[in-house]
Design an enzyme around this catalytic site. Structure first.
Site, mmCIF file in Angstrom:
data_model
loop_
_atom_site.group_PDB
_atom_site.id
_atom_site.type_symbol
_atom_site.label_atom_id
_atom_site.label_comp_id
_atom_site.label_asym_id
_atom_site.label_seq_id
_atom_site.Cartn_x
_atom_site.Cartn_y
_atom_site.Cartn_z
ATOM 1 N N GLU A 42 10.423 2.884 6.335
ATOM 2 C CA GLU A 42 10.082 1.486 6.638
ATOM 3 C C GLU A 42 10.979 1.016 7.781
ATOM 4 O O GLU A 42 12.188 1.133 7.704
ATOM 5 C CB GLU A 42 10.287 0.622 5.395
ATOM 6 C CG GLU A 42 10.215 -0.875 5.628
ATOM 7 C CD GLU A 42 8.934 -1.331 6.326
ATOM 8 O OE1 GLU A 42 7.837 -1.028 5.819
ATOM 9 O OE2 GLU A 42 9.035 -1.969 7.401
ATOM 10 N N HIS A 62 -8.006 -10.683 -6.212
ATOM 11 C CA HIS A 62 -9.419 -11.079 -6.137
ATOM 12 C C HIS A 62 -10.248 -10.192 -7.053
ATOM 13 O O HIS A 62 -9.827 -9.103 -7.433
ATOM 14 C CB HIS A 62 -9.951 -10.896 -4.709
ATOM 15 C CG HIS A 62 -9.196 -11.632 -3.664
ATOM 16 N ND1 HIS A 62 -9.219 -12.991 -3.542
ATOM 17 C CD2 HIS A 62 -8.396 -11.192 -2.664
ATOM 18 C CE1 HIS A 62 -8.469 -13.363 -2.521
ATOM 19 N NE2 HIS A 62 -7.956 -12.287 -1.964
ATOM 20 N N THR A 102 2.917 -7.726 6.036
ATOM 21 C CA THR A 102 1.904 -8.619 5.479
ATOM 22 C C THR A 102 2.068 -8.770 3.966
ATOM 23 O O THR A 102 1.689 -9.788 3.396
ATOM 24 C CB THR A 102 0.503 -8.075 5.809
ATOM 25 O OG1 THR A 102 0.455 -7.824 7.222
ATOM 26 C CG2 THR A 102 -0.581 -9.055 5.452
ATOM 27 N N CYS A 145 22.396 -20.965 -6.865
ATOM 28 C CA CYS A 145 21.291 -21.744 -6.275
ATOM 29 C C CYS A 145 20.922 -22.831 -7.257
ATOM 30 O O CYS A 145 20.469 -22.552 -8.360
ATOM 31 C CB CYS A 145 20.100 -20.831 -5.989
ATOM 32 S SG CYS A 145 18.570 -21.717 -5.648
ATOM 33 N N SER A 196 -7.179 -8.401 3.731
ATOM 34 C CA SER A 196 -7.539 -8.918 2.419
ATOM 35 C C SER A 196 -8.867 -8.274 2.007
ATOM 36 O O SER A 196 -9.748 -8.131 2.851
ATOM 37 C CB SER A 196 -7.705 -10.436 2.492
ATOM 38 O OG SER A 196 -7.830 -10.955 1.200
ATOM 39 N N ILE A 220 0.832 -1.200 0.000
ATOM 40 C CA ILE A 220 0.000 0.000 0.000
ATOM 41 C C ILE A 220 0.871 1.256 0.000
ATOM 42 O O ILE A 220 0.697 2.144 -0.846
ATOM 43 C CB ILE A 220 -0.957 -0.026 1.218
ATOM 44 C CG1 ILE A 220 -1.863 -1.260 1.158
ATOM 45 C CG2 ILE A 220 -1.771 1.264 1.299
ATOM 46 C CD1 ILE A 220 -2.713 -1.383 -0.104
ATOM 47 N N CYS A 229 22.886 -23.256 -1.062
ATOM 48 C CA CYS A 229 23.352 -21.926 -1.471
ATOM 49 C C CYS A 229 23.551 -20.954 -0.325
ATOM 50 O O CYS A 229 24.075 -19.876 -0.531
ATOM 51 C CB CYS A 229 22.401 -21.326 -2.513
ATOM 52 S SG CYS A 229 20.773 -20.894 -1.878
ATOM 53 N N ILE A 285 -6.260 -2.358 6.208
ATOM 54 C CA ILE A 285 -6.101 -2.928 4.859
ATOM 55 C C ILE A 285 -5.813 -4.423 4.961
ATOM 56 O O ILE A 285 -4.696 -4.892 4.771
ATOM 57 C CB ILE A 285 -4.990 -2.198 4.063
ATOM 58 C CG1 ILE A 285 -5.161 -0.682 4.143
ATOM 59 C CG2 ILE A 285 -4.995 -2.671 2.611
ATOM 60 C CD1 ILE A 285 -6.460 -0.146 3.545
HETATM 61 C C1 LIG Z 1 -2.760 -14.937 5.086
HETATM 62 C C2 LIG Z 1 -3.121 -13.734 4.266
HETATM 63 C C3 LIG Z 1 -3.495 -13.900 2.944
HETATM 64 C C4 LIG Z 1 -3.841 -12.804 2.165
HETATM 65 N N1 LIG Z 1 -4.137 -13.009 0.865
HETATM 66 C C5 LIG Z 1 -4.463 -11.943 0.095
HETATM 67 C C6 LIG Z 1 -4.751 -12.120 -1.273
HETATM 68 O O1 LIG Z 1 -4.651 -13.241 -1.802
HETATM 69 N N2 LIG Z 1 -5.134 -11.046 -2.005
HETATM 70 C C7 LIG Z 1 -5.229 -9.808 -1.437
HETATM 71 O O2 LIG Z 1 -5.627 -8.889 -2.120
HETATM 72 N N3 LIG Z 1 -4.907 -9.603 -0.149
HETATM 73 C C8 LIG Z 1 -4.513 -10.632 0.620
HETATM 74 N N4 LIG Z 1 -4.173 -10.421 1.919
HETATM 75 C C9 LIG Z 1 -4.133 -9.059 2.434
HETATM 76 C C10 LIG Z 1 -2.893 -8.297 1.962
HETATM 77 O O3 LIG Z 1 -1.738 -9.057 2.156
HETATM 78 C C11 LIG Z 1 -2.781 -7.007 2.728
HETATM 79 O O4 LIG Z 1 -3.984 -6.317 2.610
HETATM 80 C C12 LIG Z 1 -1.669 -6.093 2.236
HETATM 81 O O5 LIG Z 1 -0.442 -6.771 2.116
HETATM 82 C C13 LIG Z 1 -1.514 -4.925 3.171
HETATM 83 O O6 LIG Z 1 -0.443 -4.132 2.762
HETATM 84 P P1 LIG Z 1 0.065 -2.965 3.669
HETATM 85 O O7 LIG Z 1 1.070 -2.244 2.881
HETATM 86 O O8 LIG Z 1 -1.089 -2.224 4.199
HETATM 87 O O9 LIG Z 1 0.689 -3.666 4.951
HETATM 88 P P2 LIG Z 1 2.153 -4.222 5.216
HETATM 89 O O10 LIG Z 1 2.674 -4.984 4.090
HETATM 90 O O11 LIG Z 1 2.118 -4.883 6.535
HETATM 91 O O12 LIG Z 1 3.019 -2.918 5.292
HETATM 92 C C14 LIG Z 1 3.052 -2.072 6.397
HETATM 93 C C15 LIG Z 1 4.483 -1.683 6.640
HETATM 94 O O13 LIG Z 1 4.559 -0.658 7.603
HETATM 95 C C16 LIG Z 1 5.731 -0.832 8.352
HETATM 96 N N5 LIG Z 1 5.620 -0.102 9.598
HETATM 97 C C17 LIG Z 1 4.742 -0.341 10.602
HETATM 98 N N6 LIG Z 1 4.943 0.529 11.599
HETATM 99 C C18 LIG Z 1 5.969 1.345 11.219
HETATM 100 C C19 LIG Z 1 6.644 2.410 11.837
HETATM 101 N N7 LIG Z 1 6.287 2.843 13.045
HETATM 102 N N8 LIG Z 1 7.647 2.995 11.172
HETATM 103 C C20 LIG Z 1 8.011 2.587 9.946
HETATM 104 N N9 LIG Z 1 7.414 1.565 9.308
HETATM 105 C C21 LIG Z 1 6.397 0.944 9.948
HETATM 106 C C22 LIG Z 1 5.759 -2.333 8.538
HETATM 107 O O14 LIG Z 1 7.055 -2.773 8.884
HETATM 108 C C23 LIG Z 1 5.291 -2.836 7.193
HETATM 109 O O15 LIG Z 1 6.358 -3.113 6.323
HETATM 110 C C24 LIG Z 1 -3.818 -11.499 2.725
HETATM 111 C C25 LIG Z 1 -3.427 -11.338 4.053
HETATM 112 C C26 LIG Z 1 -3.061 -12.430 4.816
HETATM 113 C C27 LIG Z 1 -2.625 -12.235 6.216
#
Ligand SMILES: Cc1cc2nc3c(=O)[nH]c(=O)nc-3n(C[C@H](O)[C@H](O)[C@H](O)COP(=O)(O)OP(=O)(O)OC[C@H]3O[C@@H](n4cnc5c(N)ncnc54)[C@H](O)[C@@H]3O)c2cc1C
Ligand SMILES: Cc1cc2nc3c(=O)[nH]c(=O)nc-3n(C[C@H](O)[C@H](O)[C@H](O)COP(=O)(O)OP(=O)(O)OC[C@H]3O[C@@H](n4cnc5c(N)ncnc54)[C@H](O)[C@@H]3O)c2cc1C
Lengths: 422, 519
Positions: free
Chosen positions: B41, B59, B50, B435, B372, B22, B477, B370
């Site tokens: 990050e 989806h 996540t 690898c 799934s 995101i 590797c 945010i």
């Molecule tokens: C098991 C599972 C299966 C899923 N399958 C799907 C799917 O098939 N299709 C789909 O659309 N969605 C799926 N999702 C949902 C999807 O993965 C998430 O909605 C998406 O990855 C969220 O992205 P994000 O960037 O919000 O969160 P994240 O990837 O968690 O990113 C947030 C980032 O913020 C950083 N952060 C947090 N606090 C701080 C701070 N204080 N300072 C600096 N950095 C910080 C964290 O380290 C992290 O890297 C799934 C989720 C799960 C758990």
């Protein structure tokens, strides 16, 4: 594209199997033998096996792994064999076309007149034995740890729990201890040790390292690096018993949970695999189901002793030479049946019982006071007494059947209790 | 640029907290208008939250409740995807999803007064047609009802209990971490700066507006902040006084199988239709699905966990997954299991996305909750957030100098022999395989370490090149990759980590140990 080279024989992998096969093929009259190895040196797994225990059958001496390998490397260097180090075979087709790559020549295409597979095996990993928990740094397979320590001089752990009592696990328990790390214990899910008895004594007992039989690891703790593991006793069905769970602080979990023959190339070429050995189905000359492709050593099945690996290699190398020189008569094979208390046998097929044939087999369960028999057409052509047989050990039997037995249509290997002889 | 060693800028037009899919989507979209974008990050790489541990599905929105923001952005996100990834060097594969209607939707014992014809009518016509109508109402196109035979022709491994199906061809697959890395790199190519190993610890808020972001490495003045901190978004919002929502972490475990065995096991994502009361867990979707690399996945579970760091998997969870899908795929090859992973979903109590400018703190935008289908919705979420940022004063004119292309790193294993030879001529390290399972060469590892977003540890190299992802799981590797990392980063091999601080691969040299030293 340049025309592919057509060596008489291409040997894939230069561990003891590949070294032995290349030499045997050359000595049996093949002129253009290529030995292809992806690593920087010859010897396969042996350079990292700095303990002794190699060569008792072939040389009637006790050698270390590097010493054993060196005897063959010296001969390879003296023989006129085309050795390609740092060269990885990427693909192999049913018509024996091979694609390999190295940094010097780029992609190499070969159309060998025969091939010997000698790729060895790889280790089973944590997920194939389903250990729940986190995925931190500090979970490593025993053979990989052996390489880190003995070749690279770097320590993957300081306080170590070892899961699995196969030979590599036992040897690594001693190695870690000698290098100044602490081994909390070796845990084995089965009721019997997985490795050779001599290794249990020399690697654990002599260093006061506890062996916990009927135990397993049920959880890996630590988000970044291993901090502890939970261990538990298992019941008769190998299921962990909840009440016996115990937390063992450690920074590493070393796995010695089995080896898997490395047959990805074999599958590409359509080589038939035996589901029990996980290696190619071979006949007594180590010929696989694909015309002109032979196999030997750990790629065929996991051997406990390097000496047997060398034996199969020599057979395969000679077989490849006979094949190319047109001396080999292809006869209809007969199946070798595993009989009472026999889990697996190599070779699985025999075409010519008239010559000397080597069988290697493992039992299903430990048994005392037995006889290992080979029956050809019902007639006993081999029999040997043993005080004790155990699944980790490969049993060797050499037979040469003549007369009626030589024309037998079936062969059975069996292990039976021997009657008290008077 | 070595992101983690260069110092933070004194000020920035826009600061994004969180380098997940995101945060990186928003960063890339923002650079279409301004290069003055910073992503912070806390982990050692982007895509460590996540966004690295999910099911990789784009989806369609058919699984979401009507009227939710989730459904709206999912449907739109799915439709935007091909355009969204153009020029990124990452592909969406539209493999489709098969929803299988089975006998047990109306178990015979509960069929009550229903005649067999009525039951069949409901199972084979009313339910599938209902699913199609529901999806069409949400704006999903091309849904198709399948007969039992068509289901088996499409997916021979599903249960013989299947009676009908619905095929949704808009479903896609994309590598979530490759996408996230590509978006971050594309943003950097267009002027953004990404700082890893940088945790946001607070904000300076004055006169009702955000003035600066405070990190463990210093402050950045800014008047625009996007909170895309995933499961930590509630805590980050609270740091600014811009919160008011709670995130309750919900764990999802997935099993991964050897592609040699399971490559053709299912072609599409396969899920079983369940009536609302029949759901065993809160996870919708779920089932068997391929990954972009052809491994099969099974899962996920859905377990409320109090711990936002709980990415463990228990024996019970593994068993639960096998059991849950046993009905749908009765002959599943269990033994081909090679890996398992857990990810943490970030639901709010309302179970919907929370996207909007804070009313309490001017210039602070929350992109929270945010869960799934966050990956599938990412393009639409970014589009919505860019709209909000424009209103808050971010430049509104597209940049004429925006570079539309992020070069795709070459993968040796996917090249023809002629292409391979050309590269090896250029640099022999293209011919050195590091690898063995995934056929990754030394040059690919080097390229990952020197990429726009540099890989600084084993997992970061793995996400970019697949080293250690194959059958032997790095047994072969790991020391080779570690040695290259040490050499390139100019650090001793004992300082190489799996995934950042606290995760060393080696604890000392053999010499250190014998001298009684070492970590
Ligand atoms: C098991 C599972 C299966 C899923 N399958 C799907 C799917 O098939 N299709 C789909 O659309 N969605 C799926 N999702 C949902 C999807 O993965 C998430 O909605 C998406 O990855 C969220 O992205 P994000 O960037 O919000 O969160 P994240 O990837 O968690 O990113 C947030 C980032 O913020 C950083 N952060 C947090 N606090 C701080 C701070 N204080 N300072 C600096 N950095 C910080 C964290 O380290 C992290 O890297 C799934 C989720 C799960 C758990
Ligand atoms: C820790 C340990 C302890 C042991 N202890 C003893 C002992 O005490 N006594 C004893 O007798 N035996 C012992 N053994 C057993 C013995 O070492 C093995 O049985 C023997 O090394 C197997 O030989 P191999 O040639 O089949 O396989 P390896 O030695 O594994 O050789 C296979 C070779 O093939 C190469 N290769 C694979 N694929 C390719 C490809 N695609 N392209 C190019 N090259 C490829 C590999 O790099 C490798 O060099 C031990 C083994 C281990 C691991």
């Amino acid at each position: 594209m340049s025309a592919a080279r057509r060596p008489d024989c291409a040997v894939i992998g230069a561990g003891p199997a590949g070294l032995g096969a290349a030499l045997a093929a050359r000595e049996a009259g093949l002129k253009d033998v290529m030995l292809i190895e992806r690593d920087v040196e010859l010897g396969g797994i042996l350079p990292q096996c700095i303990h002794d225990g190699f060569g008792s059958i072939v040389f009637d001496e006790v050698l270390t792994g590097p010493q054993y390998a060196q005897r063959y490397i010296d001969r390879i260097e003296a023989a006129d064999i085309d050795v390609r180090l740092n060269t990885m075979v990427l693909e192999m087709a049913p018509d024996r076309r091979i694609t390999a790559v190295n940094a010097r020549e780029g992609v190499i295409e070969l159309e060998p007149r025969s091939i010997v597979l000698a790729m060895g095996c790889r280790e089973r990993t944590r997920h194939q034995v389903m250990i729940p928990g986190y995925r931190p740094a500090g979970v490593i397979c025993a053979g990989a740890a052996q390489r880190d320590i003995n070749i690279e001089g770097i320590m993957p752990g300081r306080s170590v729990v070892i899961l699995g009592s196969g030979d590599i696990g036992l040897i690594m328990a001693r190695r870690f201890t000698l290098e100044g790390a602490e081994v909390e214990g070796v845990y084995e899910i089965m009721a019997n040790p997985g490795g050779l008895s001599r290794n249990v004594v020399q690697c654990l007992h002599d260093y006061d390292i506890p062996l916990h039989l009927s135990h397993t690891v049920t959880f890996i703790h630590g988000r970044k690096r291993v901090e502890a593991v939970t261990v538990a006793q298992v019941d008769g069905g190998l299921k962990p018993i909840g009440e016996t769970e115990r937390l063992v602080p450690c920074d590493s979990l070393v796995l010695s949970v089995g080896l898997i023959p490395e047959n990805e190339l074999s599958l590409q070429a359509g080589v038939e695999l035996d589901p029990v050995t996980a290696g190619p189905v071979v006949d007594e000359s180590m010929h696989t189901s694909v015309d002109g492709i032979f196999a030997c050593g750990n790629v065929v099945g996991v051997f406990d002793l390097v000496d047997w690996v060398t034996r199969t290699a020599e057979t395969a190398g000679r077989g490849a030479a006979e094949y190319v020189l047109g001396k080999k008569k292809i006869r209809t094979p007969i199946r070798v049946n595993p009989g009472r208390n026999v889990r697996l046998v190599v070779p699985q097929l025999v075409r010519n019982l008239g010559r000397e044939v080597d069988f290697y087999f493992r039992v299903q369960r430990p048994e005392r006071e037995v006889r290992a028999n080979v029956l050809a057409g019902g007639e006993q052509v081999f029999s040997r007494k043993a005080r004790m047989v155990r699944p980790p050990e490969m049993i060797h039997a050499q037979i040469s059947a003549s007369g009626a037995a030589g024309k037998a249509k079936d062969i059975t290997l069996e292990v039976v209790p021997h009657e008290k002889e008077t | 640029m070595r992101t983690e060693t260069s110092s933070l800028p004194a000020r920035a037009g826009l600061v994004i907290v969180g380098g997940g899919v995101i945060g990186c989507s928003i960063a890339r979209e923002a650079t279409r208008y301004t290069p003055d974008v910073v992503v912070l990050e806390k982990e050692s790489d982007v895509s460590c939250g996540t966004s690295k541990a999910n099911n990789a599905e784009v989806h369609s929105g058919i699984g979401e409740d009507a009227g939710t923001l989730k459904q709206k952005l999912n449907v739109r996100g799915n439709q935007m995807y091909d355009e969204f990834v153009r020029g990124l060097g990452v592909e969406v594969k539209r493999h489709g999803m098969l929803i299988v209607v089975t006998q047990r939707v109306i178990p015979e014992e509960t069929a009550g007064g229903m005649s067999e014809e009525e039951r069949e009518e409901i199972l084979t016509r009313k339910i599938p047609q209902g699913i199609v109508a529901y999806g069409e109402k949400a704006g999903i196109k091309g849904l198709r009802v399948l007969t039992r035979d068509e289901v088996f022709r499409m997916e021979p491994n599903v249960t013989r209990e299947a009676v009908a199906g619905v095929f949704d061809g808009t479903y896609g697959l994309i590598s979530p971490y490759k996408l996230t890395i590509a978006l971050a790199e594309h943003a950097v190519i267009n002027g953004a700066r990404v700082f890893t190993d940088t945790a946001v610890t607070g904000f300076r808020v004055e006169d009702g507006g955000v003035k600066a972001v405070i990190t463990d490495r210093g402050e950045i003045e800014t008047s625009l902040v996007v909170n895309a901190a995933g499961v930590f978004a509630d805590e980050v919002a609270d740091m600014a006084g811009a919160g008011g929502f709670i995130i309750h972490p919900r764990k999802g475990a997935t099993l991964l199988f050897d592609r040699q065995v399971t490559a053709e096991y299912v072609k599409s994502s396969v899920a079983e239709f369940r009536l609302p009361g029949q759901k065993t867990t809160q996870s919708k979707g779920g089932g068997a699905m391929p990954t972009d690399e052809g491994n099969l996945q099974l899962g996920p579970t859905a377990v409320e966990t109090g711990d936002k760091y709980d990415t463990s998997i228990s024996a019970e969870e593994i068993e639960e997954i096998f059991e849950r899908f046993h009905y749908l795929l009765p002959d599943f090859p269990r033994d081909a299991l090679i890996s398992a992973f857990s990810g943490i979903r970030a639901p709010t109590l309302e179970e919907d996305f929370v996207i909007g400018a804070s009313e309490a703190v001017l210039g602070f935008v929350n992109v929270a909750g945010i869960q799934s289908p966050g990956l599938a919705s990412a393009p639409a979420i970014a589009e919505m957030v860019i709209g909000i940022l424009h209103e808050l004063g971010m430049p509104g004119e597209p940049r004429p100098d925006f570079d539309a292309v992020r070069p795709k790193p070459a993968r040796f294993s996917q090249l023809s022999n002629a292409e391979r030879n050309a590269l090896i001529k250029e640099d022999p390290r293209w011919g050195h395989v590091i690898c063995r399972c995934e056929t990754v060469t030394e040059m690919e590892v080097l390229n990952a370490i020197h990429a726009v977003i540099p890989a600084t540890n084993m997992d970061a190299v793995k996400r970019r090149t697949r080293t250690g992802m194959g059958r032997c799981q790095g047994g072969f590797c790991h020391n080779r990759v570690a040695a290259i990392l040490a050499g390139e980063l100019g650090i001793p091999i004992t300082a190489v980590t799996k995934d950042g601080e606290g995760s060393p691969i080696f604890l000392g040299t053999a010499k250190d140990f014998l001298r009684g030293e070492g970590a």
